[in-house]
Enzyme design. Sequence first.
Site, PDB file in Angstrom:
ATOM      1  N   THR A 283       0.874  -1.170   0.000  1.00 27.58           N
ATOM      2  CA  THR A 283       0.000   0.000   0.000  1.00 27.58           C
ATOM      3  C   THR A 283       0.912   1.221   0.000  1.00 27.58           C
ATOM      4  O   THR A 283       1.689   1.427   0.924  1.00 27.58           O
ATOM      5  CB  THR A 283      -0.916   0.014   1.235  1.00 27.58           C
TER       6      THR A 283
ATOM      7  N   LYS B 111       0.770   4.768   8.407  1.00 25.53           N
ATOM      8  CA  LYS B 111       1.344   5.123   7.104  1.00 25.53           C
ATOM      9  C   LYS B 111       0.243   5.253   6.051  1.00 25.53           C
ATOM     10  O   LYS B 111       0.183   6.234   5.302  1.00 25.53           O
ATOM     11  CB  LYS B 111       2.370   4.054   6.710  1.00 25.53           C
TER      12      LYS B 111
ATOM     13  N   LYS C 199      -7.255   1.469  -2.749  1.00 25.52           N
ATOM     14  CA  LYS C 199      -6.850   1.044  -1.402  1.00 25.52           C
ATOM     15  C   LYS C 199      -7.029   2.183  -0.400  1.00 25.52           C
ATOM     16  O   LYS C 199      -7.383   1.959   0.752  1.00 25.52           O
ATOM     17  CB  LYS C 199      -5.389   0.568  -1.423  1.00 25.52           C
TER      18      LYS C 199
END
Length: 292
Positions: free
Chosen positions: A102, A245, A177
């Site tokens: 990701t 993150k 995502k």
Amino acid sequence: MSMEPGKTIVGFVGLGVMGQSMAGHILNAGYELHVYTRTKNKADNIISKGAVWKETVSELSSKCDVIITIVGFPADVEDVYLVGDGILNHAGKGTVVIDMTTSIPDLAVKIYEQAKEKGIESLDAPVSGGDLGAQNASLSIMVGGDKKTFDKVSPLFEVMGKNIVLQGKAGAGQHTKMANQIAIAAGMVAVCESIAYAKKSGLDPETVLKSIGSGAAGSWSLNNLGPRMIAQNFEPGFYIKHFIKDMNIAATSSNRLGLETPGLDLALSLYKKMAENGFENDGTQALFKLFQ
């Protein structure tokens, strides 16, 4: 190039919580598998089952038809793909590279463009489904890139996941995502609050889940991570540090698009508090600690 087992050499970079299982499925499907990961002992298990260890990313890149990466942070993606020792400087023409980390949508576009200049095909293909999805080969795989490349490597995706969708051009997998992580972020706060409320009001939270898990409140997080919260099992299926993150990428991307995300902002602030308290290597369900 056919993607049949026995004819295709697959390289896999990154053998963390997710990569370990995903690479295992590829090996079990009969593909010749070459692996590299920064901490070599994480590869011991898969090497014992027949994977070939490579000492460097460049050595792996020059030997493989398809290279899959799933590393920690965007900076790691840049290191693996774009630096001197990186994949794009050593993979041969016609190689397909698939980043399943990701990461930042703009970085996926940059890798795609630089790959294209070298005759390398590139897809961004982040996944959702956590450690269980990786173990059970039931991941959702969100893909950005060219349809012909997607069609070519679909047999490999089918070994690792169930819900595999080409979302659009390069970067579209990462944007999808982000939409996924935004939905999860505020949802995790809600799951913690709900279970904390059940406990405080004197109910048995496991029995409560039997009622609410299959009703309108039901979600993957409630049904899979709720029981872990109740059991005080905070082992990582997905690390808090990696979720932070992801949320930071989503917040930056939303900001650039001129979108307000108060639910995401709240979740990010609470998870940052968890990291400040030393819990960044716990699973995302450990957010529940703030509510007890």
